[in-house]
Every structure is written in structure tokens, then in C-alpha cells.
Design a protein around this motif. Sequence first.
Motif, short mmCIF file in Angstrom:
data_model
loop_
_atom_site.label_atom_id
_atom_site.label_comp_id
_atom_site.label_asym_id
_atom_site.label_seq_id
_atom_site.Cartn_x
_atom_site.Cartn_y
_atom_site.Cartn_z
N ILE A 1 0.83 -1.21 0.00
CA ILE A 1 0.00 0.00 0.00
C ILE A 1 0.87 1.26 0.00
CG2 ILE A 1 -1.63 1.35 1.40
CD1 ILE A 1 -2.86 -1.36 2.25
N ILE A 2 1.93 1.25 0.81
CA ILE A 2 2.78 2.44 0.92
C ILE A 2 3.56 2.71 -0.36
CG2 ILE A 2 4.80 3.41 2.11
CD1 ILE A 2 3.78 2.05 4.66
N PHE A 3 4.23 1.70 -0.89
CA PHE A 3 5.13 1.91 -2.02
C PHE A 3 4.48 1.67 -3.38
CE2 PHE A 3 8.09 1.04 1.47
CZ PHE A 3 8.86 2.17 1.40
N GLY A 4 3.43 0.91 -3.42
CA GLY A 4 2.77 0.63 -4.69
C GLY A 4 3.47 -0.48 -5.46
N SER B 1 21.92 -3.83 -0.73
CA SER B 1 22.42 -3.34 0.56
C SER B 1 22.85 -4.50 1.45
CB SER B 1 21.33 -2.53 1.28
OG SER B 1 20.97 -1.41 0.52
N LEU B 2 22.05 -5.56 1.47
CA LEU B 2 22.42 -6.74 2.28
C LEU B 2 23.69 -7.39 1.76
CD1 LEU B 2 18.93 -8.37 2.92
CD2 LEU B 2 20.42 -7.26 4.59
N LYS B 3 23.84 -7.44 0.43
CA LYS B 3 25.04 -8.03 -0.16
C LYS B 3 26.27 -7.21 0.21
CE LYS B 3 27.08 -9.43 -4.49
NZ LYS B 3 27.75 -8.57 -5.43
N LEU C 1 7.91 -1.73 -5.96
CA LEU C 1 8.35 -2.88 -5.18
C LEU C 1 9.58 -3.58 -5.76
CD1 LEU C 1 5.15 -4.61 -3.81
CD2 LEU C 1 6.86 -3.30 -2.59
N PRO C 2 9.68 -3.80 -7.08
CA PRO C 2 10.90 -4.43 -7.60
C PRO C 2 12.16 -3.60 -7.33
CG PRO C 2 9.17 -4.56 -9.23
CD PRO C 2 8.67 -3.68 -8.13
N LYS C 3 12.05 -2.29 -7.46
CA LYS C 3 13.20 -1.42 -7.19
C LYS C 3 13.57 -1.47 -5.71
CE LYS C 3 12.11 1.90 -10.81
NZ LYS C 3 11.70 3.28 -11.11
N LEU C 4 12.56 -1.48 -4.86
CA LEU C 4 12.79 -1.55 -3.42
C LEU C 4 13.45 -2.87 -3.05
CD1 LEU C 4 12.27 -0.22 -0.63
CD2 LEU C 4 10.11 -1.47 -0.60
#
Length: 60
Positions: free
Chosen positions: A19-22, A36-38, A26-29
Motif C-alpha cells: 500500500i505504501i510503495f505501490g 544493501s544486504l550483499k 516494489l521491484p526497485k525496493l
Amino acid sequence: MLNSIGIPGLIIILVIILIIFGPSKLPKLGRSIGESLKNFKDSTKDVIIDEEDEKKEQKQ
């Protein structure tokens, strides 16, 4: 902490994120979180290797 969330909690969190990001962002997020985790994982490996090298040098 994550063990106590459960499946219903995860579903609620995912719906709120949707709902927040649409759906278009989502794929970019997800990609940015994965990168970032890598990077964090690679950095921690480098720190561990550096500490092991320092310990080896101190023993000699």
C-alpha cells in the motif's frame, strides 16, 4: 524477534508495504534492499578476514 511474527504478521507487513510503495516501486525496493544486504555481508567478511590476518601477524 522475527520468530514471534508468524505468517499472518508477515502477510500484514507485506500488504502495508504494498500500500505504501505501490506495485511499481516494489521491484526497485527489493533490488535495493538485496544490494544493501550483499554489500553489508561483503563488508563483514572483509572485516573478519582483516582481523584474522592481524591475529596471524601478532602470533609471528
